[in-house]
Design a protein around this motif. Structure first.
Motif, PDB file in Angstrom:
ATOM      1  N   TRP A 178     -11.271 -63.571 -22.909  1.00 49.82           N
ATOM      2  CA  TRP A 178     -10.702 -63.115 -21.640  1.00 49.82           C
ATOM      3  C   TRP A 178     -10.417 -64.303 -20.731  1.00 49.82           C
ATOM      4  O   TRP A 178      -9.377 -64.365 -20.078  1.00 49.82           O
ATOM      5  CB  TRP A 178     -11.625 -62.117 -20.939  1.00 49.82           C
ATOM      6  CG  TRP A 178     -11.693 -60.780 -21.597  1.00 49.82           C
ATOM      7  CD1 TRP A 178     -12.743 -60.261 -22.292  1.00 49.82           C
ATOM      8  CD2 TRP A 178     -10.668 -59.776 -21.632  1.00 49.82           C
ATOM      9  NE1 TRP A 178     -12.436 -59.002 -22.756  1.00 49.82           N
ATOM     10  CE2 TRP A 178     -11.165 -58.679 -22.366  1.00 49.82           C
ATOM     11  CE3 TRP A 178      -9.376 -59.695 -21.123  1.00 49.82           C
ATOM     12  CZ2 TRP A 178     -10.429 -57.519 -22.587  1.00 49.82           C
ATOM     13  CZ3 TRP A 178      -8.626 -58.532 -21.343  1.00 49.82           C
ATOM     14  CH2 TRP A 178      -9.158 -57.469 -22.066  1.00 49.82           C
ATOM     15  N   ASN A 191     -13.310 -52.996 -22.153  1.00 50.00           N
ATOM     16  CA  ASN A 191     -12.930 -53.917 -23.208  1.00 50.00           C
ATOM     17  C   ASN A 191     -11.996 -53.233 -24.189  1.00 50.00           C
ATOM     18  O   ASN A 191     -11.737 -52.025 -24.075  1.00 50.00           O
ATOM     19  CB  ASN A 191     -14.173 -54.450 -23.937  1.00 50.00           C
ATOM     20  CG  ASN A 191     -14.028 -55.904 -24.310  1.00 50.00           C
ATOM     21  OD1 ASN A 191     -12.990 -56.306 -24.828  1.00 50.00           O
ATOM     22  ND2 ASN A 191     -15.054 -56.694 -24.048  1.00 50.00           N
ATOM     23  N   ASN A 251     -14.332 -60.956 -26.976  1.00 51.24           N
ATOM     24  CA  ASN A 251     -15.375 -61.803 -26.420  1.00 51.24           C
ATOM     25  C   ASN A 251     -14.981 -62.269 -25.018  1.00 51.24           C
ATOM     26  O   ASN A 251     -13.800 -62.492 -24.736  1.00 51.24           O
ATOM     27  CB  ASN A 251     -15.585 -63.009 -27.344  1.00 51.24           C
ATOM     28  CG  ASN A 251     -16.743 -63.855 -26.909  1.00 51.24           C
ATOM     29  OD1 ASN A 251     -16.605 -64.687 -26.015  1.00 51.24           O
ATOM     30  ND2 ASN A 251     -17.891 -63.646 -27.533  1.00 51.24           N
ATOM     31  N   ASN A 252     -15.975 -62.462 -24.153  1.00 53.21           N
ATOM     32  CA  ASN A 252     -15.705 -62.902 -22.781  1.00 53.21           C
ATOM     33  C   ASN A 252     -14.945 -64.223 -22.742  1.00 53.21           C
ATOM     34  O   ASN A 252     -14.099 -64.428 -21.867  1.00 53.21           O
ATOM     35  CB  ASN A 252     -17.009 -63.039 -21.992  1.00 53.21           C
ATOM     36  CG  ASN A 252     -17.625 -61.700 -21.659  1.00 53.21           C
ATOM     37  OD1 ASN A 252     -17.124 -60.652 -22.048  1.00 53.21           O
ATOM     38  ND2 ASN A 252     -18.732 -61.730 -20.953  1.00 53.21           N
ATOM     39  N   SER A 253     -15.228 -65.127 -23.659  1.00 46.11           N
ATOM     40  CA  SER A 253     -14.525 -66.414 -23.659  1.00 46.11           C
ATOM     41  C   SER A 253     -13.038 -66.234 -23.939  1.00 46.11           C
ATOM     42  O   SER A 253     -12.212 -67.017 -23.468  1.00 46.11           O
ATOM     43  CB  SER A 253     -15.147 -67.381 -24.668  1.00 46.11           C
ATOM     44  OG  SER A 253     -14.979 -66.907 -25.989  1.00 46.11           O
ATOM     45  N   VAL A 279     -10.564 -55.979 -16.922  1.00 48.93           N
ATOM     46  CA  VAL A 279     -11.049 -57.260 -16.419  1.00 48.93           C
ATOM     47  C   VAL A 279     -10.240 -57.605 -15.176  1.00 48.93           C
ATOM     48  O   VAL A 279      -9.017 -57.458 -15.158  1.00 48.93           O
ATOM     49  CB  VAL A 279     -10.876 -58.374 -17.482  1.00 48.93           C
ATOM     50  CG1 VAL A 279     -11.216 -59.739 -16.916  1.00 48.93           C
ATOM     51  CG2 VAL A 279     -11.733 -58.081 -18.706  1.00 48.93           C
ATOM     52  N   TYR A 329     -16.036 -57.850 -15.451  1.00 47.64           N
ATOM     53  CA  TYR A 329     -15.743 -57.178 -16.717  1.00 47.64           C
ATOM     54  C   TYR A 329     -16.093 -55.705 -16.551  1.00 47.64           C
ATOM     55  O   TYR A 329     -17.234 -55.357 -16.273  1.00 47.64           O
ATOM     56  CB  TYR A 329     -16.565 -57.803 -17.850  1.00 47.64           C
ATOM     57  CG  TYR A 329     -16.259 -59.267 -18.077  1.00 47.64           C
ATOM     58  CD1 TYR A 329     -15.168 -59.651 -18.844  1.00 47.64           C
ATOM     59  CD2 TYR A 329     -17.054 -60.262 -17.512  1.00 47.64           C
ATOM     60  CE1 TYR A 329     -14.875 -60.995 -19.051  1.00 47.64           C
ATOM     61  CE2 TYR A 329     -16.770 -61.599 -17.718  1.00 47.64           C
ATOM     62  CZ  TYR A 329     -15.686 -61.958 -18.479  1.00 47.64           C
ATOM     63  OH  TYR A 329     -15.404 -63.293 -18.690  1.00 47.64           O
TER      64      TYR A 329
END
Length: 141
Positions: free
Chosen positions: A29, A67, A25-27, A104, A64
């Motif tokens: 990262w 992943n 999830n982006n959070s 990222v 981003y």
């Protein structure tokens, strides 16, 4: 400021890091960016600076590009590319997969605060000196 030294740390995606799309999830990262920066400060800062100051994030710019899934690892690399401006310092972070592909990349701006007063503190060159290339590169795995 001379050429910065780079600090690296490996992060492995756990099931709790995975979102409904099946990847980190982006959070997470964002948390890893902060963890990487904090680990670099803990490893490289002079004891007197570590005792006197702390940092807070005031801006994230994140791209981003890929992943990873649960069980896969990403290597995070961070460095401080430029001299500080007042109380602010920019840090670059980049995460690559096991094949070396950039997943990222981020530029984060941090503000240094004095622990005793809680106020902004001008970042003096000697505070960032341990993060320069002529100093020993530190790596935390």
């Amino acid at each position: 400021m001379s050429e910065p030294h780079k600090f690296t740390r490996t992060f492995t995606a756990q099931p709790v890091h995975i979102d409904e799309l099946g990847h980190v999830n982006n959070s997470v990262w964002v948390q890893w960016i902060q963890d990487l920066a904090t680990a670099h400060w803990d490893a490289a800062a002079r004891a007197e600076d570590h005792a006197r100051f702390f940092w807070v994030v005031i801006r994230h710019e994140i791209d981003y590009r890929g992943n990873i899934a649960a069980g896969e690892s990403a290597t995070g690399t961070t460095y401080i590319p430029d001299p500080a401006k007042g109380a602010k310092s920019v840090r670059v972070a980049e995460f690559t997969n096991e094949a070396g592909k950039v997943l990222v990349s981020a530029r984060t701006t941090w503000a240094m605060l004095d622990k005793a007063s809680g106020r902004l503190a001008r970042v003096r060159p000697e505070v960032l000196a341990p993060f320069q290339a002529e100093n020993q590169t530190r790596q935390q795995l």
